[in-house]
Design a protein around this motif. Structure first.
Motif, PDB file in Angstrom:
ATOM      1  N   ARG A  78      16.762  -9.523  37.211  1.00 28.94           N
ATOM      2  CA  ARG A  78      17.034 -10.955  37.384  1.00 28.94           C
ATOM      3  C   ARG A  78      18.220 -11.174  38.327  1.00 28.94           C
ATOM      4  O   ARG A  78      18.184 -12.063  39.186  1.00 28.94           O
ATOM      5  N   THR A 124      17.566 -11.151  42.083  1.00 29.02           N
ATOM      6  CA  THR A 124      16.866 -12.258  42.741  1.00 29.02           C
ATOM      7  C   THR A 124      17.810 -13.118  43.575  1.00 29.02           C
ATOM      8  O   THR A 124      17.370 -13.858  44.460  1.00 29.02           O
ATOM      9  N   GLY A 125      19.111 -13.056  43.286  1.00 27.94           N
ATOM     10  CA  GLY A 125      20.062 -13.916  43.981  1.00 27.94           C
ATOM     11  C   GLY A 125      20.074 -15.327  43.450  1.00 27.94           C
ATOM     12  O   GLY A 125      20.782 -16.190  43.992  1.00 27.94           O
ATOM     13  N   LYS A 126      19.341 -15.579  42.381  1.00 26.63           N
ATOM     14  CA  LYS A 126      19.276 -16.904  41.771  1.00 26.63           C
ATOM     15  C   LYS A 126      20.189 -16.955  40.541  1.00 26.63           C
ATOM     16  O   LYS A 126      20.591 -15.921  40.016  1.00 26.63           O
ATOM     17  N   PRO A 127      20.518 -18.147  40.072  1.00 25.93           N
ATOM     18  CA  PRO A 127      21.391 -18.257  38.894  1.00 25.93           C
ATOM     19  C   PRO A 127      20.789 -17.555  37.670  1.00 25.93           C
ATOM     20  O   PRO A 127      19.598 -17.697  37.377  1.00 25.93           O
ATOM     21  N   SER A 132      26.438 -20.019  35.350  1.00 25.67           N
ATOM     22  CA  SER A 132      25.478 -18.920  35.470  1.00 25.67           C
ATOM     23  C   SER A 132      25.942 -17.995  36.582  1.00 25.67           C
ATOM     24  O   SER A 132      26.618 -18.433  37.530  1.00 25.67           O
ATOM     25  N   VAL A 140      25.497 -15.817  39.904  1.00 30.61           N
ATOM     26  CA  VAL A 140      24.673 -15.738  41.110  1.00 30.61           C
ATOM     27  C   VAL A 140      25.142 -14.525  41.897  1.00 30.61           C
ATOM     28  O   VAL A 140      26.241 -14.522  42.447  1.00 30.61           O
ATOM     29  N   TYR A 146      24.570 -12.798  44.997  1.00 32.84           N
ATOM     30  CA  TYR A 146      23.941 -13.014  46.301  1.00 32.84           C
ATOM     31  C   TYR A 146      24.666 -12.169  47.338  1.00 32.84           C
ATOM     32  O   TYR A 146      25.880 -12.006  47.246  1.00 32.84           O
ATOM     33  N   PRO A 178      20.338 -11.005  47.765  1.00 36.45           N
ATOM     34  CA  PRO A 178      19.424 -10.088  47.097  1.00 36.45           C
ATOM     35  C   PRO A 178      19.264  -8.819  47.926  1.00 36.45           C
ATOM     36  O   PRO A 178      19.689  -8.768  49.085  1.00 36.45           O
TER      37      PRO A 178
END
Length: 286
Positions: free
Chosen positions: A137, A140-143, A159, A161, A163, A165
């Protein structure tokens, strides 16, 4: 079938610069992969040089262009998920997408309970599973918010992050190490991208390769590519090695990982570390 070499992260005279030289030599000799062990201490008494494998592989990435690089294997239960996310993505991007992340639960009391780490192997297995799910997870570079049994990445209205990815998509390949015959490590491996099995009671045989391949096939729920990286020892230039490669390839192996370590050369305590012999095997190529 592709061919790689696996070397310890320790040895008298071993440092990150030498690891980079060996990786470059492996690439020049035609190997497809260069894999480094991940241990805190040497398997030998007395003061023996040990390198951090992540830093040493960074040096190797800067010294090579083509060969795949990886840890074989890193015991994730003693590493923090956010740190691994940063390190792995940094190394994957530095190497232009050549990283393989080999993982396991580790072993030996001197790296676990003697150092204040989790001593129970089953609990480390739980930690590894949670770590891998969280790591995927984070890649993914997402929160990401996570509040699990062993790891937490969450705060009030916050959250994580991580980043950017990795370059490799859908993720950096994850190979799970495990001792054969065994259960849980191979069920775990079937959920990811590869397996790196080993035996503690003798040499790896073609029958072992076939048995692991069958076991993984019975557990997989997807037809996505999957690697079976088998261990072995051959002599460079020996014609018999080609037949041996072919037998394991026919049994389902996708990688042959040549174990280049001091004990195959008869190393004993107080003897010089056989760095030259190890390098010669690397330079001889697959």
């Amino acid at each position: 079938m592709r061919h790689g070499v696996s070397v310890p992260c320790f040895g008298s005279g071993l440092d990150a610069a030498l690891v980079a030289e060996w990786a470059a030599a492996a690439e020049s000799a035609g190997w497809d992969g260069f894999f480094l062990w991940d241990h805190l201490f040497a398997f030998a008494p007395g003061p023996v040089d040990v390198v951090d494998p992540w830093i040493a592989l960074t040096a190797a990435a800067c010294a090579t262009e083509r060969i795949r690089l990886g840890l074989m294997v890193t015991p994730l239960p003693r590493r923090r998920p956010l740190v691994v996310a940063r390190q792995s993505v940094t190394l994957d991007r530095l190497s232009q997408g050549r990283l393989v992340l080999g993982v396991g639960i580790g072993g030996g009391p001197y790296e676990w309970d003697y150092c204040g780490e989790q001593a129970d192997a089953a609990t480390r297995g739980d930690m590894l599973d949670e770590h891998l799910e969280l790591l995927e997870r984070l890649w993914t570079g997402k929160p990401v918010r996570h509040e699990g049994r062993h790891y937490r990445v969450a705060g009030p209205d916050w959250s994580a992050v991580c980043y950017p990815p990795p370059l490799q998509q859908p993720r950096i390949p994850i190979w799970v190490g495990g001792t054969w015959p065994g259960g849980r490590p191979f069920r775990r491996a079937a959920r990811w991208d590869g397996v790196a099995p080993m035996r503690l009671d003798g040499k790896w045989e073609v029958a072992d390769t076939a048995a692991v391949a069958a076991r993984i096939a019975s557990l997989r729920t997807t037809d996505a590519p999957f690697d079976l990286a088998v261990p072995g020892e051959t002599e460079g230039g020996d014609p018999a090695r080609l037949e041996r490669y072919a037998e394991h390839r026919g049994a389902g192996a996708t990688w042959w990982v040549e174990a280049v370590h001091p004990w195959r050369y008869g190393w004993v305590e107080d003897a010089p570390w056989p760095l030259q012999e190890m390098r010669e095997r690397i330079e001889a190529g697959p």
